[in-house]
Scaffold this motif. Structure first.
Motif, mmCIF file in Angstrom:
data_model
loop_
_atom_site.group_PDB
_atom_site.id
_atom_site.type_symbol
_atom_site.label_atom_id
_atom_site.label_comp_id
_atom_site.label_asym_id
_atom_site.label_seq_id
_atom_site.Cartn_x
_atom_site.Cartn_y
_atom_site.Cartn_z
ATOM 1 N N ASN A 109 2.252 -88.113 43.315
ATOM 2 C CA ASN A 109 3.075 -89.215 43.802
ATOM 3 C C ASN A 109 4.560 -89.009 43.477
ATOM 4 O OD1 ASN A 109 3.387 -91.936 44.966
ATOM 5 N ND2 ASN A 109 3.923 -92.514 42.886
ATOM 6 N N LEU A 110 4.834 -88.436 42.304
ATOM 7 C CA LEU A 110 6.234 -88.219 41.924
ATOM 8 C C LEU A 110 6.910 -87.234 42.865
ATOM 9 C CD1 LEU A 110 8.534 -88.791 40.031
ATOM 10 C CD2 LEU A 110 7.641 -87.068 38.463
ATOM 11 N N THR A 157 15.168 -94.501 31.588
ATOM 12 C CA THR A 157 14.692 -94.261 32.955
ATOM 13 C C THR A 157 14.832 -92.791 33.325
ATOM 14 O OG1 THR A 157 15.304 -96.497 33.601
ATOM 15 C CG2 THR A 157 14.996 -94.898 35.371
ATOM 16 N N LEU A 158 16.008 -92.216 32.994
ATOM 17 C CA LEU A 158 16.215 -90.797 33.291
ATOM 18 C C LEU A 158 15.270 -89.915 32.481
ATOM 19 C CD1 LEU A 158 20.130 -90.723 33.405
ATOM 20 C CD2 LEU A 158 18.537 -90.689 35.337
ATOM 21 N N SER A 159 15.010 -90.320 31.234
ATOM 22 C CA SER A 159 14.077 -89.563 30.398
ATOM 23 C C SER A 159 12.678 -89.574 31.001
ATOM 24 C CB SER A 159 14.045 -90.153 28.985
ATOM 25 O OG SER A 159 13.029 -89.544 28.215
ATOM 26 N N ASN A 160 12.257 -90.740 31.503
ATOM 27 C CA ASN A 160 10.938 -90.835 32.126
ATOM 28 C C ASN A 160 10.865 -90.016 33.401
ATOM 29 O OD1 ASN A 160 9.676 -92.550 30.240
ATOM 30 N ND2 ASN A 160 10.679 -94.338 31.124
ATOM 31 N N LEU A 161 11.972 -89.994 34.159
ATOM 32 C CA LEU A 161 11.999 -89.204 35.391
ATOM 33 C C LEU A 161 11.865 -87.718 35.082
ATOM 34 C CD1 LEU A 161 12.385 -88.886 38.416
ATOM 35 C CD2 LEU A 161 14.857 -88.979 38.048
ATOM 36 N N VAL A 162 12.672 -87.237 34.115
ATOM 37 C CA VAL A 162 12.607 -85.818 33.742
ATOM 38 C C VAL A 162 11.245 -85.477 33.142
ATOM 39 C CG1 VAL A 162 13.586 -84.049 32.240
ATOM 40 C CG2 VAL A 162 15.093 -85.663 33.407
ATOM 41 N N SER A 163 10.739 -86.375 32.283
ATOM 42 C CA SER A 163 9.427 -86.137 31.671
ATOM 43 C C SER A 163 8.334 -86.097 32.726
ATOM 44 C CB SER A 163 9.114 -87.247 30.649
ATOM 45 O OG SER A 163 10.061 -87.237 29.593
ATOM 46 N N GLY A 164 8.462 -86.961 33.741
ATOM 47 C CA GLY A 164 7.481 -86.946 34.821
ATOM 48 C C GLY A 164 7.484 -85.628 35.566
ATOM 49 N N VAL A 188 -6.768 -91.223 34.952
ATOM 50 C CA VAL A 188 -5.455 -91.232 35.595
ATOM 51 C C VAL A 188 -5.603 -91.758 37.019
ATOM 52 C CG1 VAL A 188 -3.489 -89.848 36.321
ATOM 53 C CG2 VAL A 188 -4.675 -89.297 34.188
ATOM 54 N N PHE A 189 -4.939 -92.887 37.279
ATOM 55 C CA PHE A 189 -5.050 -93.520 38.594
ATOM 56 C C PHE A 189 -3.891 -93.129 39.502
ATOM 57 C CE2 PHE A 189 -4.227 -97.179 41.419
ATOM 58 C CZ PHE A 189 -5.429 -97.196 42.111
ATOM 59 N N GLU A 190 -2.674 -93.106 38.924
ATOM 60 C CA GLU A 190 -1.501 -92.789 39.743
ATOM 61 C C GLU A 190 -0.365 -92.340 38.828
ATOM 62 O OE1 GLU A 190 1.053 -94.894 43.357
ATOM 63 O OE2 GLU A 190 0.312 -96.126 41.714
ATOM 64 N N GLN A 191 0.488 -91.461 39.331
ATOM 65 C CA GLN A 191 1.673 -91.035 38.597
ATOM 66 C C GLN A 191 2.891 -91.185 39.489
ATOM 67 O OE1 GLN A 191 1.657 -87.005 37.186
ATOM 68 N NE2 GLN A 191 3.446 -87.286 35.886
ATOM 69 N N ASN A 192 3.921 -91.892 38.994
ATOM 70 C CA ASN A 192 5.151 -92.046 39.753
ATOM 71 C C ASN A 192 6.334 -91.565 38.921
ATOM 72 O OD1 ASN A 192 5.851 -94.253 38.002
ATOM 73 N ND2 ASN A 192 4.583 -95.603 39.259
ATOM 74 N N TRP A 193 7.548 -91.880 39.376
ATOM 75 C CA TRP A 193 8.742 -91.351 38.719
ATOM 76 C C TRP A 193 8.947 -91.905 37.313
ATOM 77 C CZ3 TRP A 193 12.530 -94.769 37.195
ATOM 78 C CH2 TRP A 193 12.468 -96.040 37.732
ATOM 79 N N TRP A 194 8.346 -93.061 37.005
ATOM 80 C CA TRP A 194 8.599 -93.705 35.717
ATOM 81 C C TRP A 194 7.412 -93.651 34.769
ATOM 82 C CZ3 TRP A 194 6.653 -98.130 33.193
ATOM 83 C CH2 TRP A 194 7.404 -98.547 32.087
ATOM 84 N N SER A 195 6.193 -93.798 35.302
ATOM 85 C CA SER A 195 5.034 -93.942 34.422
ATOM 86 C C SER A 195 3.777 -93.388 35.062
ATOM 87 C CB SER A 195 4.812 -95.424 34.072
ATOM 88 O OG SER A 195 4.445 -96.156 35.238
ATOM 89 N N ASN A 206 0.001 -99.113 32.185
ATOM 90 C CA ASN A 206 0.992 -98.099 32.532
ATOM 91 C C ASN A 206 1.558 -97.472 31.273
ATOM 92 O OD1 ASN A 206 0.900 -98.466 35.385
ATOM 93 N ND2 ASN A 206 2.140 -100.302 35.180
ATOM 94 N N VAL A 207 1.679 -96.159 31.269
ATOM 95 C CA VAL A 207 2.235 -95.427 30.140
ATOM 96 C C VAL A 207 3.478 -94.686 30.628
ATOM 97 C CG1 VAL A 207 1.792 -93.730 28.347
ATOM 98 C CG2 VAL A 207 -0.086 -95.120 29.218
ATOM 99 N N PRO A 208 4.656 -94.942 30.031
ATOM 100 C CA PRO A 208 5.871 -94.221 30.459
ATOM 101 C C PRO A 208 5.691 -92.716 30.337
ATOM 102 C CG PRO A 208 6.433 -96.082 29.040
ATOM 103 C CD PRO A 208 4.933 -95.947 28.995
ATOM 104 N N ASN A 209 6.293 -91.993 31.281
ATOM 105 C CA ASN A 209 6.192 -90.528 31.260
ATOM 106 C C ASN A 209 6.740 -89.944 29.964
ATOM 107 O OD1 ASN A 209 5.056 -90.361 33.837
ATOM 108 N ND2 ASN A 209 7.062 -90.415 34.822
#
Length: 496
Positions: A109-110, A157-164, A188-195, A206-209
């Motif tokens: 998804n990311l 937010t940027l950290s979660n994006l990069v971690s994702g 794992v149901f879904e992965q997006n840019w944040w979590s 939801n778990v942050p990336n």
């Protein structure tokens, strides 16, 4: 006429209409197939081609300069239309679903969201910088302090994006995998840019990336996994007896996908510890683990296994005769109770006291918890079972796998009669409907009673025939079933 002008006239007069017709036909065909690419082709035809044709007419035929405000406006409309059509094409060609169709590519998804963002940002940058000559570098320097403040505010937010993105490249898990991290478990149901969205029985969270990228992740995959429970028994209980008994704990539990696998875990100072492994989907383990632990209690009662006390066990030993080589365990003597009970049953009215005593000497009480299998269809019976306490149910499975009830097992009812025939297996499964206690008489003792008493043999064989008829009725072959009678003309009190 200029050849280049003629070429543009042919392109705009014939090429664009023909290309529009081809796009329309392709979209119609894909719509009949319910393909998502049809939407993208429709938008290219309806949104992108008209402003593009107008832009080409203005520039190539009317010689309108690119810096003209009207030309810029039309060009902006063309690029905006390209954004709309481009997003539709991305939606059609990329998918986050496991079930893909022709031409579709499955991506996380990311990545899907990043691809859409790239289309918007790239074309948006061209509109501002290339069409309207707005310098974004100058704009960035003028708002540098504001950008720094915004960056600090959005650092999580940027950290979660990069971690994702790092998680997607490292691939420690995929959508559908069951994972464990920081004491939490889920699929794992879904992965997006944040979590990452995790689904576990009874809840979704939801778990942050950024949190996942720092955690130690155990990935169990998408299928069934091995789980285990432990139990400790005395050295007086042989592993050759304990291991098969532990393996039987998993029988009749639909959630478990394989047979039990018990083995010795360790030899302690006062006990032997065993591990029972079983295989199932992890989200079903929460109920199964408790069920197995409950069954473990009845298993110790059923087989007479000894569970050592955690601190000490007190034994009463007469030391005048010396300390015995093997400390005796305290066993409850119920043989007299067994003999009295067997005499009260109508099945054994034709047997004398000596024959009853022989049966009682080898008979044993066994306990089963609610839902446990007492006997199992397709397996050999241990002996003749008699319901001493509680109730049960005997059933078989038809060709479709559906249960067909053969008999309601009530107090004093006998079952497992096929044990007297060597090599024969049980035609039914008997299950405890509540906590029950049964009397089990070994098959060889029943055979001895049959061989020594013709009246008992006649009644017992008649009883077997009646049970066979009940099985046929459960399978759909209707027959009149009448309870057998003893020599006194009274009916044997077995519920048919």
């Amino acid at each position: 006429m200029d050849k280049s002008l003629l070429g543009w006239l042919l392109l705009l007069g014939l090429g664009f209409p023909l290309f529009g017709i081809l796009l329309g036909e392709a979209a119609s065909r894909l719509e009949r197939e319910q393909h998502p690419l049809a939407v993208g082709l429709r938008q290219v035809r309806e949104y992108l081609l008209p402003p593009l044709a107008v832009l080409l007419v203005m520039r190539q035929l009317l010689n309108v300069a690119g810096k003209d405000s009207w030309a810029r406006f039309v060009e902006t409309l063309t690029w905006v239309a390209l954004i709309v059509a481009g997003l539709s094409l991305v939606n059609a060609l990329l998918t986050t679903k496991k079930e893909t169709i022709k031409w579709q590519i499955h991506v996380p998804n990311l990545f899907f969201q990043v691809a859409r963002a790239v289309v918007i940002l790239a074309i948006g940058y061209h509109i501002l910088n290339g069409v309207w000559d707005i310098s974004l570098s100058g704009l960035g320097s003028s708002v540098g302090i504001a950008s720094a403040v915004i960056a600090l505010a959005l650092q999580d937010t940027l950290s979660n994006l990069v971690s994702g993105l790092l998680l997607l490249f490292a691939k420690p898990f995929r959508t559908g995998d069951w994972i464990e991290f920081d004491g939490k478990q889920g699929r794992v149901f879904e992965q997006n840019w944040w979590s990452v969205t995790i689904a576990s029985p009874g809840k979704t969270f939801n778990v942050p990336n950024g949190v996942l990228s720092k955690a130690s992740i155990i990935n169990y995959g998408q299928g069934a996994i091995w789980k285990n429970i432990s139990a400790s028994f005395s050295y007086d209980d042989s592993p050759n007896q304990v291991i098969p008994a532990l393996n039987s704990l998993v029988e009749g539990i639909d959630a478990i996908e394989d047979e039990g696998l018990a083995q010795v875990s360790s030899y302690g100072d006062s006990c032997i510890t065993y591990d029972l492994y079983y295989k199932l989907l992890p989200e079903k383990n929460f109920g199964v683990s408790g069920q197995l632990k409950s069954r473990l209690y009845y298993l110790t009662q059923r087989y007479g296994f000894t569970v050592p006390y955690p601190i000490a066990v007190q034994y009463d030993v007469d030391t005048k005769e010396g300390v015995p080589s093997r400390i005796p365990q305290v066993l409850e003597n119920r043989q007299e109770e067994l003999a009295t009970y067997l005499r009260s049953l109508p099945y054994f009215l034709t047997l004398n006291d000596n024959q009853i005593e022989k049966l009682a000497q080898r008979a044993r009480f066994k306990s089963y918890g609610q839902g446990e299998l007492i006997i199992q269809e397709g397996k050999e019976d241990e002996g003749l079972y008699i319901m001493f306490k509680g109730t049960g149910e005997a059933y078989l499975k038809d060709e479709k796998g559906d249960r067909k009830v053969v008999d309601e097992l009530e107090l004093n009812e006998a079952f497992g009669e096929m044990a007297i025939f060597p090599g024969e297996v049980s035609p039914v499964t008997a299950i405890a409907r509540e906590d029950v206690e049964v009397v089990v008489i070994p098959a060889e003792k029943i055979v001895e009673a049959i061989e020594s008493n013709h009246k008992f043999a006649s009644e017992f064989l008649q009883y077997i025939e009646e049970r066979k008829k009940m099985v046929l009725v459960a399978k759909g072959i209707k027959e009149d079933v009448k309870p057998p009678s003893n020599n006194n003309g009274s009916r044997v009190q077995v519920r048919r």
